[in-house]
Design a protein around this motif. Structure first.
Motif, PDB file in Angstrom:
ATOM      1  N   GLN A  32       0.804  -1.360  -0.052  1.00 55.65           N
ATOM      2  CA  GLN A  32      -0.073  -0.146  -0.068  1.00 55.65           C
ATOM      3  C   GLN A  32       0.835   1.301  -0.013  1.00 55.65           C
ATOM      4  OE1 GLN A  32      -2.752  -0.124   3.457  1.00 55.65           O
ATOM      5  NE2 GLN A  32      -4.192  -1.254   2.117  1.00 55.65           N
ATOM      6  N   HIS A  33       0.369   2.173  -1.000  1.00 55.64           N
ATOM      7  CA  HIS A  33       0.946   3.528  -0.811  1.00 55.64           C
ATOM      8  C   HIS A  33       0.123   4.418  -0.055  1.00 55.64           C
ATOM      9  CE1 HIS A  33       4.099   2.146  -3.942  1.00 55.64           C
ATOM     10  NE2 HIS A  33       3.038   1.419  -4.410  1.00 55.64           N
ATOM     11  N   ILE A  34       0.710   5.380   0.633  1.00 56.50           N
ATOM     12  CA  ILE A  34      -0.302   6.443   1.427  1.00 56.50           C
ATOM     13  C   ILE A  34      -0.011   7.710   1.003  1.00 56.50           C
ATOM     14  CG2 ILE A  34      -0.577   7.139   3.760  1.00 56.50           C
ATOM     15  CD1 ILE A  34       0.505   4.687   4.943  1.00 56.50           C
ATOM     16  N   MET A  35      -1.032   8.275   0.695  1.00 48.42           N
ATOM     17  CA  MET A  35      -0.902   9.674   0.070  1.00 48.42           C
ATOM     18  C   MET A  35      -1.956  10.567   0.695  1.00 48.42           C
ATOM     19  SD  MET A  35      -0.055   7.313  -2.365  1.00 48.42           S
ATOM     20  CE  MET A  35      -1.501   6.618  -2.581  1.00 48.42           C
ATOM     21  N   LEU A  66      -8.205   0.605  -3.786  1.00 46.61           N
ATOM     22  CA  LEU A  66      -8.304   2.193  -3.173  1.00 46.61           C
ATOM     23  C   LEU A  66      -8.713   1.847  -1.336  1.00 46.61           C
ATOM     24  CD1 LEU A  66      -7.568   5.027  -4.005  1.00 46.61           C
ATOM     25  CD2 LEU A  66     -10.014   5.294  -4.175  1.00 46.61           C
ATOM     26  N   GLY A  67      -8.188   2.735  -0.653  1.00 43.91           N
ATOM     27  CA  GLY A  67      -8.561   2.556   0.974  1.00 43.91           C
ATOM     28  C   GLY A  67      -8.500   3.922   1.311  1.00 43.91           C
ATOM     29  N   PHE A  68      -8.789   4.238   2.512  1.00 48.00           N
ATOM     30  CA  PHE A  68      -9.028   5.658   3.111  1.00 48.00           C
ATOM     31  C   PHE A  68      -8.386   5.501   4.551  1.00 48.00           C
ATOM     32  CE2 PHE A  68     -11.904   5.565  -0.214  1.00 48.00           C
ATOM     33  CZ  PHE A  68     -11.750   6.746  -0.849  1.00 48.00           C
ATOM     34  N   LYS A  69      -7.775   6.261   5.030  1.00 48.58           N
ATOM     35  CA  LYS A  69      -7.186   6.412   6.496  1.00 48.58           C
ATOM     36  C   LYS A  69      -7.667   7.369   7.513  1.00 48.58           C
ATOM     37  CE  LYS A  69      -2.896   4.859   7.234  1.00 48.58           C
ATOM     38  NZ  LYS A  69      -3.179   3.764   7.933  1.00 48.58           N
ATOM     39  N   GLN A  70      -7.841   8.639   6.789  1.00 52.27           N
ATOM     40  CA  GLN A  70      -8.193   9.852   7.620  1.00 52.27           C
ATOM     41  C   GLN A  70      -8.822  10.927   7.064  1.00 52.27           C
ATOM     42  OE1 GLN A  70      -4.798  12.076   9.380  1.00 52.27           O
ATOM     43  NE2 GLN A  70      -5.615  11.107  11.422  1.00 52.27           N
ATOM     44  N   ALA A  71      -9.643  11.387   7.541  1.00 57.70           N
ATOM     45  CA  ALA A  71     -10.768  12.790   7.044  1.00 57.70           C
ATOM     46  C   ALA A  71     -10.280  13.699   7.981  1.00 57.70           C
ATOM     47  CB  ALA A  71     -11.955  12.358   6.729  1.00 57.70           C
ATOM     48  N   ILE A  72      -9.928  15.052   7.679  1.00 52.41           N
ATOM     49  CA  ILE A  72      -9.590  16.167   8.466  1.00 52.41           C
ATOM     50  C   ILE A  72     -10.518  17.557   7.896  1.00 52.41           C
ATOM     51  CG2 ILE A  72      -8.034  17.337   9.793  1.00 52.41           C
ATOM     52  CD1 ILE A  72      -6.173  15.319   9.305  1.00 52.41           C
ATOM     53  N   TYR A  73     -10.938  18.316   8.594  1.00 58.57           N
ATOM     54  CA  TYR A  73     -11.445  19.452   8.298  1.00 58.57           C
ATOM     55  C   TYR A  73     -10.753  20.646   9.357  1.00 58.57           C
ATOM     56  CZ  TYR A  73     -15.102  17.332   5.618  1.00 58.57           C
ATOM     57  OH  TYR A  73     -15.900  16.357   4.618  1.00 58.57           O
ATOM     58  N   TYR A  74     -10.140  21.470   8.584  1.00 53.23           N
ATOM     59  CA  TYR A  74      -9.524  22.530   9.285  1.00 53.23           C
ATOM     60  C   TYR A  74     -10.452  23.992   9.055  1.00 53.23           C
ATOM     61  CZ  TYR A  74      -5.377  19.655  10.148  1.00 53.23           C
ATOM     62  OH  TYR A  74      -4.613  18.804  10.662  1.00 53.23           O
ATOM     63  N   THR A  92     -10.200  23.976   4.971  1.00 56.53           N
ATOM     64  CA  THR A  92      -9.117  22.934   4.263  1.00 56.53           C
ATOM     65  C   THR A  92      -9.735  21.423   4.625  1.00 56.53           C
ATOM     66  OG1 THR A  92      -7.509  24.242   4.788  1.00 56.53           O
ATOM     67  CG2 THR A  92      -6.833  22.239   4.371  1.00 56.53           C
ATOM     68  N   ARG A  93      -9.877  20.653   3.448  1.00 52.71           N
ATOM     69  CA  ARG A  93     -10.354  19.302   3.637  1.00 52.71           C
ATOM     70  C   ARG A  93      -9.064  18.621   3.250  1.00 52.71           C
ATOM     71  NH1 ARG A  93     -14.440  15.400   2.845  1.00 52.71           N
ATOM     72  NH2 ARG A  93     -13.413  13.540   3.210  1.00 52.71           N
ATOM     73  N   VAL A  94      -8.732  17.651   4.171  1.00 54.68           N
ATOM     74  CA  VAL A  94      -7.426  16.712   4.007  1.00 54.68           C
ATOM     75  C   VAL A  94      -8.021  15.064   3.736  1.00 54.68           C
ATOM     76  CG1 VAL A  94      -5.006  16.011   4.760  1.00 54.68           C
ATOM     77  CG2 VAL A  94      -5.919  18.416   5.142  1.00 54.68           C
ATOM     78  N   THR A  95      -7.803  14.529   2.999  1.00 52.00           N
ATOM     79  CA  THR A  95      -7.924  13.013   2.784  1.00 52.00           C
ATOM     80  C   THR A  95      -6.755  12.287   2.834  1.00 52.00           C
ATOM     81  OG1 THR A  95     -10.206  13.572   1.865  1.00 52.00           O
ATOM     82  CG2 THR A  95      -9.212  11.459   1.439  1.00 52.00           C
ATOM     83  N   THR A  96      -6.288  11.414   3.717  1.00 56.65           N
ATOM     84  CA  THR A  96      -5.569  10.441   3.713  1.00 56.65           C
ATOM     85  C   THR A  96      -5.964   9.015   2.954  1.00 56.65           C
ATOM     86  OG1 THR A  96      -4.325  11.742   5.278  1.00 56.65           O
ATOM     87  CG2 THR A  96      -3.499   9.438   4.892  1.00 56.65           C
ATOM     88  N   TYR A  97      -5.275   8.777   2.041  1.00 55.08           N
ATOM     89  CA  TYR A  97      -5.781   7.474   1.387  1.00 55.08           C
ATOM     90  C   TYR A  97      -4.698   6.633   1.163  1.00 55.08           C
ATOM     91  CZ  TYR A  97      -4.506   8.727  -3.384  1.00 55.08           C
ATOM     92  OH  TYR A  97      -3.730   9.115  -4.387  1.00 55.08           O
ATOM     93  N   THR A  98      -4.993   5.259   0.732  1.00 53.29           N
ATOM     94  CA  THR A  98      -3.854   4.173   0.386  1.00 53.29           C
ATOM     95  C   THR A  98      -4.482   3.658  -1.089  1.00 53.29           C
ATOM     96  OG1 THR A  98      -5.264   2.479   1.361  1.00 53.29           O
ATOM     97  CG2 THR A  98      -3.617   3.588   2.737  1.00 53.29           C
ATOM     98  N   SER A  99      -3.217   3.073  -1.786  1.00 58.54           N
ATOM     99  CA  SER A  99      -3.628   2.670  -3.051  1.00 58.54           C
ATOM    100  C   SER A  99      -2.586   1.549  -3.359  1.00 58.54           C
ATOM    101  CB  SER A  99      -3.600   3.851  -4.201  1.00 58.54           C
ATOM    102  OG  SER A  99      -3.637   3.017  -5.299  1.00 58.54           O
TER     103      SER A  99
END
Length: 312
Positions: A144-147, A248-256, A268-275
């Motif tokens: 898995q690659h984390i982006m 495709l996978g998802f690890k974290q969702a953040i709103y600032y 600011t919306r941040v999505t951390t995902y894996t592929s």
């Protein structure tokens, strides 16, 4: 057209392509190959080599390309892949078939390699894939690659107002970006069970316009790890089941929520995902664009909800 359909090289190339591409698809179903260099690069190249080894090649390349297109489009039916991913795969696979064909023809100019129309000989180039696929699959350490994808937008409302509107959304219904008009998953609502650390937030999705009834739908369940009204909403993804996107996978969702001036908010919306898709240089840009368009759709709906509740 009649000449093409009656051509022996055309028929033989169809058989060879079904064997090669069919083997790749079967390995995917059996879990013997990853969505990787071996599948997307090696397999089409060795297919091109096999086609170039044929004794008669008048319409061989045409047969290989047509069959490849039909087989790749066909994996959409059982939901193994989506339209956008299939189009991307075609853009990678078809040129590599030509590359394999050109390589073997250039080699023939400098070395004496006999042409053959024997199926037993033409499938020999498949052997590297048969060995490389399971070896890569079982010995690959980091699959898995984390982006991270980050999107920002300024709203003419206070951070508290924006926070209250985004934490839980009954219905998402706004202008859809281009890719969401095809088969990317479309968020329909997000339900917040408890507004506290440890609380769960579940987002529901449906398939895009060109999807099968269930393809692309599903849910993402998030667990709140940090929240402060008008400041931050941070969540870990604890489960997801977006149908048809096993890579495709998802690890974290953040709103600032950052205050801008007296009464505006930069969200600011941040999505951390894996592929697991490789090569990364080819797949990552489209993954990021797809997630950014999901963000854009959520922001469009948020603007609409804020206007409805608070006015311009």
């Amino acid at each position: 057209m009649k000449n093409i359909l009656n051509d022996k090289s055309f028929h033989l190339s169809i058989t060879i392509t079904i064997i090669f591409i069919g083997t790749g698809i079967a390995f995917l179903f059996l879990g013997l190959v990853d969505y990787s260099w071996v599948l997307f690069l090696l397999l089409p190249v060795v297919l091109g080599v096999a086609i170039g080894t044929m004794k008669t090649r008048k319409y061989a390349l045409l047969g290989a390309v047509i069959t490849t297109l039909l087989l790749l489009i066909g994996i959409y039916i059982p939901g193994l892949s989506g339209i956008i991913c299939i189009v991307m795969a075609i853009g990678l696979v078809v040129p590599l078939i030509f590359l394999g064909y050109v390589i073997i023809r250039l080699i023939k100019r400098y070395r004496e390699i006999k042409d053959s129309n024997k199926l037993s000989v033409l499938v020999i180039p498949l052997l590297p894939f048969l060995f490389a696929a399971p070896i890569e699959h079982f010995f690959k350490k980091d699959k898995q690659h984390i982006m991270e994808v980050r999107t920002e937008k300024i709203f003419n409302y206070t951070p508290e107002q924006v926070y209250d509107a985004i934490k839980s959304v009954d219905t998402l219904d706004a202008e859809k970006p281009l890719l969401l008009k095809f088969d990317l998953p479309i968020p329909t609502k997000c339900v917040l069970e408890k507004e506290e650390v440890g609380g769960l937030r579940t987002c529901y999705f449906r398939g895009g316009r060109l999807s099968n009834a269930d393809f692309g739908g599903g849910t993402i369940t998030e667990k709140i790890t940090q929240l402060e009204r008008g400041k931050v909403l941070k969540m870990d993804v604890i489960s997801y089941n977006l149908i048809g996107r096993k890579w495709l996978g998802f690890k974290q969702a953040i709103y600032y929520f950052d205050k801008v001036g007296n009464s505006r908010c930069k969200l600011t919306r941040v999505t951390t995902y894996t592929s697991v898709l490789t090569p990364r240089f080819y797949w990552q840009p489209m993954e990021e664009i797809g997630i950014q368009q999901e963000h854009e759709y959520v922001f469009n709906n948020l603007e609409k909800d804020l206007q409805k509740k608070y006015g311009n």
